[in-house]
Design an enzyme around this catalytic site. Structure first.
Site, short mmCIF file in Angstrom:
data_model
loop_
_atom_site.label_atom_id
_atom_site.label_comp_id
_atom_site.label_asym_id
_atom_site.label_seq_id
_atom_site.Cartn_x
_atom_site.Cartn_y
_atom_site.Cartn_z
N GLY A 1 88.91 13.23 39.90
CA GLY A 1 88.05 12.66 40.95
C GLY A 1 88.76 11.51 41.65
O GLY A 1 89.98 11.34 41.52
N LYS B 1 90.03 18.94 34.13
CA LYS B 1 89.38 19.92 33.25
C LYS B 1 88.87 21.12 34.06
O LYS B 1 88.80 22.23 33.58
CB LYS B 1 88.25 19.22 32.52
CG LYS B 1 87.33 20.09 31.75
CD LYS B 1 86.38 19.28 30.90
CE LYS B 1 85.02 19.16 31.52
NZ LYS B 1 83.99 18.76 30.55
N THR C 1 83.06 13.34 42.17
CA THR C 1 83.46 12.83 43.49
C THR C 1 83.19 13.88 44.56
O THR C 1 82.58 13.59 45.60
CB THR C 1 84.96 12.46 43.49
OG1 THR C 1 85.15 11.38 42.61
CG2 THR C 1 85.44 12.07 44.89
N GLN D 1 77.20 12.80 47.74
CA GLN D 1 76.60 12.91 49.09
C GLN D 1 76.54 11.57 49.78
O GLN D 1 76.71 11.46 50.99
CB GLN D 1 75.16 13.42 48.97
CG GLN D 1 75.03 14.84 48.57
CD GLN D 1 73.56 15.24 48.45
OE1 GLN D 1 72.65 14.46 48.71
NE2 GLN D 1 73.34 16.46 48.05
N GLY E 1 77.56 7.61 50.66
CA GLY E 1 78.83 7.21 51.26
C GLY E 1 79.59 6.24 50.40
O GLY E 1 79.45 6.22 49.19
N GLU F 1 71.70 1.54 52.87
CA GLU F 1 70.98 2.22 51.79
C GLU F 1 70.25 1.18 50.97
O GLU F 1 70.44 -0.02 51.18
CB GLU F 1 71.96 3.00 50.90
CG GLU F 1 72.34 4.35 51.48
CD GLU F 1 73.41 5.08 50.68
OE1 GLU F 1 73.74 4.63 49.57
OE2 GLU F 1 73.91 6.09 51.19
N ASP G 1 83.45 13.48 28.04
CA ASP G 1 84.70 13.66 27.29
C ASP G 1 85.53 12.38 27.24
O ASP G 1 86.06 12.02 26.19
CB ASP G 1 85.54 14.79 27.91
CG ASP G 1 84.76 16.08 28.05
OD1 ASP G 1 84.11 16.48 27.08
OD2 ASP G 1 84.78 16.67 29.14
N HIS H 1 68.47 9.04 39.30
CA HIS H 1 68.24 9.15 40.75
C HIS H 1 66.85 9.72 40.96
O HIS H 1 66.48 10.72 40.32
CB HIS H 1 69.30 10.06 41.39
CG HIS H 1 69.38 9.90 42.87
ND1 HIS H 1 68.39 10.35 43.71
CD2 HIS H 1 70.30 9.32 43.66
CE1 HIS H 1 68.73 10.07 44.96
NE2 HIS H 1 69.88 9.43 44.96
N ARG I 1 66.26 2.20 42.67
CA ARG I 1 66.13 3.56 42.12
C ARG I 1 65.31 3.62 40.84
O ARG I 1 64.56 4.58 40.63
CB ARG I 1 67.52 4.12 41.80
CG ARG I 1 68.25 4.49 43.02
CD ARG I 1 69.61 5.01 42.72
NE ARG I 1 70.24 5.21 44.01
CZ ARG I 1 71.47 5.62 44.20
NH1 ARG I 1 72.23 5.88 43.16
NH2 ARG I 1 71.94 5.78 45.41
N HIS J 1 71.94 10.32 36.82
CA HIS J 1 72.83 10.37 37.98
C HIS J 1 74.18 9.69 37.72
O HIS J 1 75.23 10.23 38.05
CB HIS J 1 72.11 9.68 39.14
CG HIS J 1 72.87 9.66 40.42
ND1 HIS J 1 73.35 10.81 41.01
CD2 HIS J 1 73.23 8.64 41.24
CE1 HIS J 1 73.96 10.49 42.15
NE2 HIS J 1 73.91 9.18 42.29
N ARG K 1 73.70 0.00 39.11
CA ARG K 1 74.71 0.10 40.17
C ARG K 1 74.07 0.11 41.56
O ARG K 1 73.11 0.83 41.79
CB ARG K 1 75.51 1.40 39.98
CG ARG K 1 76.59 1.63 41.00
CD ARG K 1 77.26 2.96 40.75
NE ARG K 1 76.32 4.04 40.88
CZ ARG K 1 76.13 4.74 42.01
NH1 ARG K 1 76.81 4.47 43.09
NH2 ARG K 1 75.25 5.72 42.02
N LEU L 1 82.30 5.16 44.67
CA LEU L 1 83.56 5.66 45.23
C LEU L 1 84.51 4.48 45.45
O LEU L 1 85.72 4.57 45.24
CB LEU L 1 83.32 6.41 46.55
CG LEU L 1 82.58 7.75 46.45
CD1 LEU L 1 82.33 8.34 47.84
CD2 LEU L 1 83.36 8.76 45.60
C1 SIN Z 1 72.74 9.17 47.14
O1 SIN Z 1 73.25 9.72 48.11
O2 SIN Z 1 71.57 8.97 47.04
C2 SIN Z 1 73.64 8.80 45.99
C3 SIN Z 1 74.58 7.75 46.40
C4 SIN Z 1 75.04 6.96 45.22
O3 SIN Z 1 74.64 7.25 44.11
O4 SIN Z 1 75.80 5.99 45.43
#
Ligand code: SIN
Length: 573
Positions: free
Chosen positions: A32, A61, A69, A73, A75, A141, A240, A261, A307, A366, A401, A407
């Site tokens: 990833g 794997k 990754t 969805q 950003g 977000e 793993d 999530h 969340r 998630h 988080r 990412l």
């Molecule tokens: C999402 O698109 O809701 C997930 C984004 C994330 O977990 O950072």
């Protein structure tokens, strides 16, 4: 914990000298964002001759399109827009982390993250841009106080990361790519805690077992969503990396913190496909069986509340009304198919048109917030082993988080590990090299077991007892169940990846359960019904290491500075 959790140093018996031997400077486990970025940095050519200073094996794997990754969805967050600042990004991250972020870590990632995103823009990443002005589009977000989320193709940012970074990996001569190759265990010359990691024993469907010897091993093997019956993660997220590191003697931190999530597609038989938070960011709202918007009465931010709060509100509503899910009403979003082309395609596959039909949704596991304790350069507390991305715990996320910071973390930590691996490759005193390692495991005296049943039972138990809401009593029941399963599963020798994955899930599930049982408070994404408030006595990190029944604890700001390293390139942060 059952003694087998501690005794089982390797999953299979072997003699290293009898297996095919492969040598490299740097072994990267995981394909990833963190693994790819680490490999790119480690193999970057040094001089004008274009030759890599450091030879790398990159092992995945699965195929590279099946990583967490590639599935992302949401950003990537970075403070690059006018009106935003590194301080504001740091402060939003710290607020989401519910009193457990290591603040030096947050500052390091936010600052370095902005650099790494500028670098991706130089590498021509296809972020979404305003068609008229050509300027980068930045969205918002949950939890972010500024527009700082960059997307690609609406809801396919992870796929674009994967494409771009793979393209760069393929262009570098110094990287050998081993796809569909399973890392069974990290190799240490001795079994004692502190023995250095020298590479890994791996299994490839065509080449069988192999020893890969490396001066530096970077674990970037991702998360553990498959611990739970309901998850947004791909099939390969089977914990793993965490299990490998634990068996090799590394400390695992903050394992209780698993982020759920709120909105995944809930249809019998369908995968729990993620319905991105960005959909609620564009105006979608949750409705219950009576068609009522219920989040408005739960939190001032309504559908964009944190969340953990939205996930709990959904399960509470289902418990009080009956049924198996609630609905996400997206009917007011203009241009849904254009803004969310990937989600729209998935919904249409199941005959759902989001412009006319409410979408059935339910929470799912998630993101794994805890992980292998690492410092600024990705160093773990085992010599020769670095870790980056979701498998690691750097203190950036604290107890929860912030959306779209993962990412970013993978990019920054991956590059830092790659830099450290380059330095280690040119250190002539670091010989890496083979050692004679013998793993003797006596055949089990217990009867056959049904591994498919064990995996499905443990995933259901994790969902019921270590899920969105927990109690000491249920966690205690689960801990006993894990000990029982361990007795009949960890004593066996298997010869296929699915069985090894189940053994890894069992090991990490037991540790998550212990950490959640130990943490007698509610904080961030860990909610204990029997201890509903956060407690100052638990404002600390819990570290789990082989051979210890109870965790070692360290203060909030002591995680990142684990080995006394200052931030990155010798700078204090
Ligand atoms: C999402 O698109 O809701 C997930 C984004 C994330 O977990 O950072």
């Amino acid at each position: 914990m059952h003694p087998l959790f501690e005794k089982r140093r390797y999953l299979i018996p072997f003699r290293s000298t009898l297996l095919p031997q492969i040598f490299t400077d740097t072994l990267v486990i995981g394909g990833g964002v963190a693994g790819l970025r680490a490999a790119i940095e480690a193999a970057r050519p040094d001089g004008d001759d274009g030759r890599a200073a450091c030879d790398v094996i990159l092992l995945s794997k699965t195929g590279f399109d099946a990583t967490n990754t590639a599935w992302a969805q949401g950003g990537v967050a970075a403070a690059l827009q006018e009106g935003d600042s590194l301080e504001q990004h740091a402060s939003d991250t710290i607020e989401a982390g519910a009193g457990l972020c290591d603040e030096r870590s947050v500052r390091w990632f936010v600052e370095q993250g902005a650099e790494r995103i500028r670098e991706l823009i130089d590498w021509k990443i296809r972020f979404d841009r305003d068609p008229a002005s050509g300027k980068l589009l930045a969205g918002r977000e949950g939890g972010h106080r500024a527009n700082r989320i960059f997307h690609a193709d609406g809801d396919a940012t992870g796929r674009e990361f994967q494409r771009l970074l793979m393209e760069r990996v393929r262009a570098l001569d110094g990287i050998r790519v081993f796809e569909n190759c399973f890392a069974l265990d990290l190799i240490t010359p001795g079994d004692e805690i502190g023995s250095p990691v020298r590479g890994a024993i791996t299994h490839h469907p065509k080449f069988g077992l192999q020893m890969i010897w490396a001066k530096t091993t970077i674990l970037a093997a991702g998360g553990a969503g498959q611990l739970y019956r309901e998850t947004t993660n791909p099939r390969g997220a089977t914990a793993d990396g965490l299990a490998l590191a634990y068996r090799a003697g590394a400390s695992l931190a903050d394992l209780a913190f698993v982020q759920f999530h709120p909105t995944t597609l809930y249809l019998p038989g369908a995968n729990r496909a993620l319905i991105s938070e960005a959909v609620r960011g564009e105006g979608a709202h949750l409705i219950d069986a009576a068609g009522q918007r219920f989040m408005v009465e739960v939190h001032e931010l309504a559908d964009l509340a944190p969340r953990d709060i939205v996930s709990r509100a959904i399960v509470d509503r289902i418990a009080s009304q009956g049924g198996s899910h609630v609905w996400l009403d997206c009917r007011e979003i203009e241009g849904f198919a254009k803004r969310f082309p990937g989600i729209d395609r998935v919904l249409h596959r199941f005959g759902i048109d989001a412009t006319t039909d409410p979408v059935p949704v339910h929470p799912a596991a998630h993101y794994f917030v805890g992980g292998i304790r690492t410092d600024a350069e990705g160093r773990t507390d085992v010599p020769g082993l670095l870790a980056a991305g979701e498998v690691a715990c750097t203190g950036l996320h604290g107890a929860n988080r912030l959306a779209s910071n993962s990412l970013l973390e993978g990019l920054v930590a991956g590059a830092a590990c790659g830099r450290a691996a380059r330095a280690r490759a040119s250190d002539l005193s670091n010989t890496g090299g083979p050692s004679k390692v013998v793993s003797d495991i006596r055949p089990s005296e217990h009867g056959e077991i049904d591994l498919v049943d064990i995996r499905s039972s443990l995933r259901s138990a994790m969902w019921r007892n270590a899920g969105i809401e927990r109690t000491g009593a249920k966690l205690g029941d689960s801990a006993e169940m894990f000990d029982f399963w361990a007795r009949y599963t960890l004593d066996k020798i298997f010869d296929d990846p699915e069985a090894w994955e189940t053994q890894n899930l069992l090991m990490v599930g037991a540790l998550v359960t212990r950490s959640a049982l130990w943490r007698e408070e509610s904080r961030g994404c860990h909610k204990r019904r029997d201890h509903p408030e956060a407690s100052a006595a638990f404002q600390m990190h819990d570290l789990w290491r082989r051979g210890r029944e109870t965790p070692e604890t360290i203060g909030r700001d002591e995680l990142f500075s684990a080995s006394g390293v200052e931030c990155g390139e010798g700078r204090a942060c």
